[in-house]
Design an enzyme around this catalytic site. Structure first.
Site, PDB file in Angstrom:
ATOM      1  N   ASP A  32      47.540 -52.421  56.748  1.00  0.00           N
ATOM      2  CA  ASP A  32      47.611 -52.694  55.306  1.00  0.00           C
ATOM      3  C   ASP A  32      46.412 -52.104  54.557  1.00  0.00           C
ATOM      4  OD1 ASP A  32      48.725 -53.692  53.024  1.00  0.00           O
ATOM      5  OD2 ASP A  32      47.975 -55.736  53.285  1.00  0.00           O
ATOM      6  N   ASN A  34      46.709 -49.133  52.425  1.00  0.00           N
ATOM      7  CA  ASN A  34      46.817 -47.691  52.117  1.00  0.00           C
ATOM      8  C   ASN A  34      46.737 -47.417  50.619  1.00  0.00           C
ATOM      9  OD1 ASN A  34      47.312 -47.488  54.802  1.00  0.00           O
ATOM     10  ND2 ASN A  34      49.453 -46.840  54.631  1.00  0.00           N
ATOM     11  N   GLY A  35      47.469 -48.220  49.850  1.00  0.00           N
ATOM     12  CA  GLY A  35      47.536 -47.994  48.409  1.00  0.00           C
ATOM     13  C   GLY A  35      46.186 -48.224  47.760  1.00  0.00           C
ATOM     14  N   ARG A  36      45.531 -49.333  48.116  1.00  0.00           N
ATOM     15  CA  ARG A  36      44.222 -49.644  47.523  1.00  0.00           C
ATOM     16  C   ARG A  36      43.182 -48.578  47.869  1.00  0.00           C
ATOM     17  NH1 ARG A  36      44.020 -55.431  49.837  1.00  0.00           N
ATOM     18  NH2 ARG A  36      45.949 -54.674  50.806  1.00  0.00           N
ATOM     19  N   GLU A  79      60.674 -56.406  52.749  1.00  0.00           N
ATOM     20  CA  GLU A  79      60.260 -56.662  51.360  1.00  0.00           C
ATOM     21  C   GLU A  79      59.741 -55.391  50.677  1.00  0.00           C
ATOM     22  OE1 GLU A  79      59.342 -58.760  53.982  1.00  0.00           O
ATOM     23  OE2 GLU A  79      60.981 -60.097  53.382  1.00  0.00           O
ATOM     24  N   ASN A  80      59.422 -54.371  51.487  1.00  0.00           N
ATOM     25  CA  ASN A  80      58.846 -53.158  50.884  1.00  0.00           C
ATOM     26  C   ASN A  80      59.853 -52.362  50.038  1.00  0.00           C
ATOM     27  OD1 ASN A  80      56.575 -52.604  53.679  1.00  0.00           O
ATOM     28  ND2 ASN A  80      56.145 -53.486  51.684  1.00  0.00           N
TER      29      ASN A  80
HETATM   30  C1  IPE Z   1      52.913 -55.739  55.075  1.00  0.00           C
HETATM   31  O1  IPE Z   1      52.121 -55.259  54.053  1.00  0.00           O
HETATM   32  C2  IPE Z   1      53.913 -54.694  55.479  1.00  0.00           C
HETATM   33  C3  IPE Z   1      53.390 -53.503  56.127  1.00  0.00           C
HETATM   34  C4  IPE Z   1      52.151 -53.268  56.439  1.00  0.00           C
HETATM   35  C5  IPE Z   1      54.370 -52.516  56.473  1.00  0.00           C
HETATM   36  P1  IPE Z   1      52.466 -55.538  52.512  1.00  0.00           P
HETATM   37  O2  IPE Z   1      51.421 -54.850  51.725  1.00  0.00           O
HETATM   38  O3  IPE Z   1      53.863 -55.169  52.226  1.00  0.00           O
HETATM   39  O4  IPE Z   1      52.333 -57.115  52.438  1.00  0.00           O
HETATM   40  P2  IPE Z   1      51.972 -58.057  51.217  1.00  0.00           P
HETATM   41  O5  IPE Z   1      52.829 -57.638  50.073  1.00  0.00           O
HETATM   42  O6  IPE Z   1      50.512 -57.858  50.920  1.00  0.00           O
HETATM   43  O7  IPE Z   1      52.243 -59.426  51.721  1.00  0.00           O
HETATM   44  C1  IPE Z   2      50.437 -50.636  53.922  1.00  0.00           C
HETATM   45  O1  IPE Z   2      49.643 -50.313  52.817  1.00  0.00           O
HETATM   46  C2  IPE Z   2      51.580 -49.664  54.115  1.00  0.00           C
HETATM   47  C3  IPE Z   2      52.914 -50.198  53.798  1.00  0.00           C
HETATM   48  C4  IPE Z   2      53.179 -51.410  53.415  1.00  0.00           C
HETATM   49  C5  IPE Z   2      54.009 -49.280  53.917  1.00  0.00           C
HETATM   50  P1  IPE Z   2      50.069 -50.768  51.367  1.00  0.00           P
HETATM   51  O2  IPE Z   2      50.951 -49.706  50.790  1.00  0.00           O
HETATM   52  O3  IPE Z   2      50.622 -52.131  51.371  1.00  0.00           O
HETATM   53  O4  IPE Z   2      48.684 -50.739  50.631  1.00  0.00           O
HETATM   54  P2  IPE Z   2      48.107 -51.834  49.628  1.00  0.00           P
HETATM   55  O5  IPE Z   2      48.188 -53.145  50.326  1.00  0.00           O
HETATM   56  O6  IPE Z   2      48.967 -51.779  48.403  1.00  0.00           O
HETATM   57  O7  IPE Z   2      46.708 -51.400  49.372  1.00  0.00           O
HETATM   58 MG    MG Z   3      49.785 -53.959  51.251  1.00  0.00          MG
END
Ligand code: IPE
Ligand code: IPE
Ligand code: MG
Length: 267
Positions: A32, A34-36, A79-80
Site C-alpha cells: 500500500d 503507491n498513490g501517496r 473494492e479497488n
Molecule cells: C488494499 O489497499 C488493497 C491493495 C493493496 C491491493 P487499499 O489502498 O485499497 O485499501 P484502503 O482503501 O486503504 O483500505
Molecule cells: C496500493 O497503493 C496499490 C493498489 C491498491 C492497487 P494505493 O494505490 O492504494 O496507494 P495509496 O494508498 O492511495 O497511497
Molecule cells: Mg491504498
C-alpha cells in the site's frame, strides 16, 4: 563511503540478524501507498504503481534468498473497482504488461505463480496471459508467488459457504459435517494457506478485506514506509521483528503446568 555502500553494509548486518531457523514459510503483503508516494513527488499515481512493481521484484528475490517459500501479495481488491476508471484501466493493463515481461525470469527462477480472486471481470487478453503463466509455471517448486487480484476475503468466505451449501443440498455431505477442517480444505482448493506474517506498508492499520480467514493467527507488521520506498532492508526488519514475537495461539508459552501450580494464583 558511498550511500549505496552504507545501505549494503546495513543490509549485510541485517542479514546476519535473521535467524535462518525461524524464517516464516509464508509471508503475505498488503502493498500500500503507491498513490501517496507519487502524489508526494507531484507525479501521477501511475508512477507509484510502476515503481511498486520493481519493489515487488526486489522483495521476491530477498524472500527467496532467506528461505521463505511462499509470498502472497495483494495487488487489486474487490473494492479497488471504485477508483477512477483511468486508474483501474491502468492497473489492469499493468498486470498484463508485467506478466508478459517477467514470466520468463519467474519461470527460470523455478517460481510457481498463482492468481487468487475472481478473474471473471478482467479482459480476455489478461485472462489468457494469467492462465498461460500459471500453466507454464505449475510444476515449479522452489517458490510460490500468489497474486491476489479482484480478491476480497469476505467474497472468498461466502463462496466456500455457498459451495458447502450446494454439496449439502445435493446430499454429498451432511449439514453437520461442516466444520473448520472441511471449510479450510474447501478454501485451500483455490485459495491459500495461513501466512505466519502479514506486512502492510504505508502505515495503515487495517486489513482491507484481505485473507480474513487465513490471517486468524498471523503476526502483523505495519511499516510506515510507502510501498514504492519499501526494500530489502525494510523487509529484513519485518522478518527480524517477526522472529522476536512470542506466538502463543491462545496458550501460555512460558508457563508449564508445574510453574502454574507454583504461581501466586495457586490456592
Ligand atoms: C488494499 O489497499 C488493497 C491493495 C493493496 C491491493 P487499499 O489502498 O485499497 O485499501 P484502503 O482503501 O486503504 O483500505
Ligand atoms: C496500493 O497503493 C496499490 C493498489 C491498491 C492497487 P494505493 O494505490 O492504494 O496507494 P495509496 O494508498 O492511495 O497511497
Ligand atoms: Mg491504498
Amino acid at each position: 563511503m558511498s550511500l549505496e555502500k552504507v545501505i549494503d553494509k546495513k543490509n549485510t548486518d541485517l542479514f546476519k540478524g535473521v535467524d535462518m531457523q525461524k524464517v516464516p514459510e509464508h509471508v503475505a503483503i498488503i502493498m500500500d501507498g503507491n498513490g501517496r508516494w507519487a502524489t508526494k513527488k507531484r507525479l501521477p499515481r501511475s508512477f507509484g504503481h510502476n515503481k511498486g512493481v520493481s519493489v515487488l521484484k526486489e522483495i521476491l528475490k530477498v524472500s527467496k534468498k532467506i528461505g521463505c517459500k511462499v509470498l502472497t501479495v495483494y495487488a487489486f481488491s474487490t473494492e479497488n473497482w471504485t477508483r477512477p476508471t483511468q486508474e483501474v484501466d491502468f492497473l489492469i493493463n499493468l498486470f498484463g504488461e508485467v506478466l508478459k515481461t517477467e514470466i520468463e525470469e519467474i519461470h527460470q527462477e523455478s517460481i510457481k505463480i498463482k492468481f487468487i480472486g475472481d478473474l471473471t471481470p478482467f479482459p480476455e487478453t489478461l485472462k489468457e496471459i494469467i492462465y498461460s503463466s500459471e500453466s507454464l509455471t505449475k510444476n515449479n517448486n522452489k517458490f510460490l508467488l500468489n497474486v491476489c487480484v479482484n480478491y476480497g476475503g469476505r467474497q472468498e468466505i461466502v463462496k466456500v459457504a455457498k459451495e458447502l451449501a450446494l454439496k449439502s443440498s445435493s446430499g454429498e455431505i451432511k449439514p453437520n459435517e461442516v466444520n473448520e477442517e472441511l471449510f479450510n480444505s474447501e478454501l485451500l482448493k483455490r485459495g491459500i494457506k495461513d501466512p505466519e506474517l502479514l506486512i502492510r506498508t504505508s502505515g495503515e492499520k487495517r486489513i482491507s478485506n484481505f485473507l480474513l480467514w487465513q490471517l486468524a493467527y498471523s503476526e502483523i507488521y505495519i511499516s510506515d514506509v510507502l510501498w514504492p520506498d519499501f526494500n530489502e532492508f525494510e523487509f529484513l526488519k519485518a522478518i527480524i521483528d517477526y522472529q522476536s514475537r512470542n506466538r502463543r495461539f491462545g496458550g501460555i508459552e512460558s508457563l508449564t503446568n508445574e510453574s502454574f501450580g507454583d504461581s501466586q494464583y495457586s490456592s
